[in-house]
Write a protein that holds these residues in place. Sequence first.
Motif, PDB file in Angstrom:
ATOM      1  N   PRO A  65       0.764  -1.196   0.033  1.00 49.04           N
ATOM      2  CA  PRO A  65      -0.037   0.198  -0.003  1.00 49.04           C
ATOM      3  C   PRO A  65       0.880   1.276   0.217  1.00 49.04           C
ATOM      4  O   PRO A  65       1.777   1.341   0.578  1.00 49.04           O
ATOM      5  CB  PRO A  65      -0.735  -0.078   1.446  1.00 49.04           C
TER       6      PRO A  65
ATOM      7  N   HIS B  72      -0.353   5.130  -0.213  1.00 50.49           N
ATOM      8  CA  HIS B  72      -1.562   5.955  -0.300  1.00 50.49           C
ATOM      9  C   HIS B  72      -1.189   7.228  -1.015  1.00 50.49           C
ATOM     10  O   HIS B  72      -0.538   8.054  -0.447  1.00 50.49           O
ATOM     11  CB  HIS B  72      -2.173   6.154   0.887  1.00 50.49           C
TER      12      HIS B  72
ATOM     13  N   GLU C 226      -6.461   9.708   0.463  1.00 48.04           N
ATOM     14  CA  GLU C 226      -7.275   9.181   1.283  1.00 48.04           C
ATOM     15  C   GLU C 226      -8.588  10.208   1.789  1.00 48.04           C
ATOM     16  O   GLU C 226      -8.219  11.412   2.126  1.00 48.04           O
ATOM     17  CB  GLU C 226      -6.610   8.732   2.668  1.00 48.04           C
TER      18      GLU C 226
ATOM     19  N   VAL D 167     -11.575  10.551   4.697  1.00 44.49           N
ATOM     20  CA  VAL D 167     -12.099   9.997   5.950  1.00 44.49           C
ATOM     21  C   VAL D 167     -13.268  11.046   6.371  1.00 44.49           C
ATOM     22  O   VAL D 167     -13.342  12.173   6.702  1.00 44.49           O
ATOM     23  CB  VAL D 167     -10.946  10.188   7.136  1.00 44.49           C
TER      24      VAL D 167
ATOM     25  N   SER E 216     -15.645   7.505   3.054  1.00 43.05           N
ATOM     26  CA  SER E 216     -14.193   7.104   3.284  1.00 43.05           C
ATOM     27  C   SER E 216     -13.793   6.149   2.030  1.00 43.05           C
ATOM     28  O   SER E 216     -14.190   5.373   1.904  1.00 43.05           O
ATOM     29  CB  SER E 216     -13.853   6.625   4.615  1.00 43.05           C
ATOM     30  N   PHE E 217     -12.375   6.503   1.893  1.00 45.40           N
ATOM     31  CA  PHE E 217     -11.832   5.385   1.085  1.00 45.40           C
ATOM     32  C   PHE E 217     -10.130   6.071   0.978  1.00 45.40           C
ATOM     33  O   PHE E 217      -9.840   6.962   1.372  1.00 45.40           O
ATOM     34  CB  PHE E 217     -12.245   5.443  -0.390  1.00 45.40           C
ATOM     35  N   ARG E 218      -9.387   4.748   0.591  1.00 45.07           N
ATOM     36  CA  ARG E 218      -8.159   5.065   0.366  1.00 45.07           C
ATOM     37  C   ARG E 218      -7.895   4.595  -1.216  1.00 45.07           C
ATOM     38  O   ARG E 218      -8.318   3.618  -1.660  1.00 45.07           O
ATOM     39  CB  ARG E 218      -7.339   3.962   1.126  1.00 45.07           C
TER      40      ARG E 218
ATOM     41  N   ASP F 155      -4.567   3.994  -3.636  1.00 44.31           N
ATOM     42  CA  ASP F 155      -3.071   3.732  -3.640  1.00 44.31           C
ATOM     43  C   ASP F 155      -2.512   4.209  -5.124  1.00 44.31           C
ATOM     44  O   ASP F 155      -3.290   4.070  -5.984  1.00 44.31           O
ATOM     45  CB  ASP F 155      -2.541   2.155  -3.498  1.00 44.31           C
TER      46      ASP F 155
ATOM     47  N   GLY G  99      -0.673  12.238   2.352  1.00 45.38           N
ATOM     48  CA  GLY G  99      -0.607  12.298   3.940  1.00 45.38           C
ATOM     49  C   GLY G  99      -0.838  13.704   4.314  1.00 45.38           C
ATOM     50  O   GLY G  99      -0.777  13.908   5.699  1.00 45.38           O
TER      51      GLY G  99
ATOM     52  N   ASP H 289      -3.403  16.730   5.001  1.00 43.77           N
ATOM     53  CA  ASP H 289      -4.520  17.102   4.768  1.00 43.77           C
ATOM     54  C   ASP H 289      -4.745  18.413   4.324  1.00 43.77           C
ATOM     55  O   ASP H 289      -4.669  19.436   4.926  1.00 43.77           O
ATOM     56  CB  ASP H 289      -5.342  17.066   6.391  1.00 43.77           C
TER      57      ASP H 289
END
Length: 555
Positions: A278, A280, A283, A285, A315-317, A319, A356, A358
Amino acid sequence: MSPSQSGQPVLSVRDLRVATMGRRPAEILKGLSFDIAPGETLCLVGESGSGKSVTSLVTMDLLPRGELQVTAGRAALNGEDIITATPARTKALRGAEMAMIFQEPMTALNPVLSIGLQMDEIYRAHTRMRGPERRAAAIAAFESVHLPDPPRIYDSYPHQLSGGQRQRVMIAMALALKPKLLIADEPTTALDVTTQKQILELIRNLQDEMNTAVLFITHDMGVVVDIADRVCVMRHGEVVETGTTEQVLSQPKAQYTRDLLAAVPALTPRAARVQPAPDHALELVDVNKVFEFRSFLSKMMRRPGHRVQAVRDVSFRLDRGRTLGIVGESGSGKSTVARCVLRLEDPSSGAILVNGHDIAPLEGQKAPAPARRAVQMIFQDPNRSLNPRLTTGDSLIEGALNAGEPRAEALARAAELLEVVGLPRDALSRYPHQFSGGQRQRIAIARALMMSPDVIVADEAVSALDVSVQAQVLDLLAEVQAKRNLAILFITHDLRVAAQICDDVMVMRRGEVVEFGTAGQVLADPQHDYTRALLDAAPGRDWDFAKGCRITEPA
């Protein structure tokens, strides 16, 4: 004697030829011939530039004056030649004897007139009804196409209706006077699968009631399966093949037809790719987005407005190197999620992490440059997203120049990226109108790549393209993704496309995620009733284009 009694076709086209006007005329239609009987649906299929839409414009006597002209042939409506008829006569025939449903109702409908007034124009032009009679007839027409609350629709404006409702209004207008010929030019291209299914069933049911002949223009072979009695395949202004739907789809004679059918994506998900460790790139949230609509009066009185929650706890991720598809009907929140990711909308709450970091707490224009460069967009329609006054080169380097890159270096990278997307370097000096639709979308992809993004958001990026061009663009996206390890957020209403390009699929309904999993899990073994309904509504679901036969369910 009626056409059905005499055996006379409703529309008969013979050796029709259309050419451009000017010093160097080019032939657009090259001896086109076909017939449509009462109660029959003939589908014209073929790539952009094949002459499908020009055929419909000739039939409706709507060819652009001074640009195109009929040089030979005949197009007869119930035996009456439309081409030699006077403008006054063809105007009388339009609406009363023949009518057309256009592809984009927001373009075809007048935005400053209510739906009722636009419907009223039809009755005033062709009947002697009085005002109350015209209103009653309009409301009855809206009821016949299953529009909710017809009196409200009558008083509404186009922007106050959904896409499916606007298309139903167009159908009601076209069928208001019960024409003998209905022409439908890509009437379901921009609609989600459930609305598309409803519109196709509606056209078929109304056709059965009125014995209307239908000329249906489409590039969607799934739609052909669902609605066509006969198919006419066109290429470069000529008919390359014609026959019943079963004949053309199961035993195509022309290589061009075989190529078109081979390009239709299957509903069966592609083989799962090996998932690396993984990594990311994106992402979300618990992202929420609430729109508040306040009238001038409510603002003055300091009253709360009407609140609509477009996105709820998403919410999801995603990659690097993987593609996540978001599917769902219009109004499900797909595009709102994309706009929040791109910071074109400010989320009401939740976190949006790009590499990573926000970016959700920041207002869109205040998001840091690295975050804005890391996420780039490919829009649905390059006709509108590319500036017609800028050359391809200037469009490509605009973002790089804004980021401080020297012009010479930006142009050199732009030339390299054009080759990456399969276009020559000399395309830099040309304008958008000098390219085909597929080429313009390649330019849009190159523009997104100019900023060296980690994430690409593709919002219905292939929905308006022919199946063969669509396949090329999807292959290009997969190739670019593999070379650059891109994460792709792919928004689509076409489940066939989702099956071919997506690793994972997220199904949204009314702003919420109702199902999430790998493409194989969601599309091959759906768990939610809504997902199953979407799959059941996919056009041509019961036809296997690879094998050229209907799919038989296992006993």
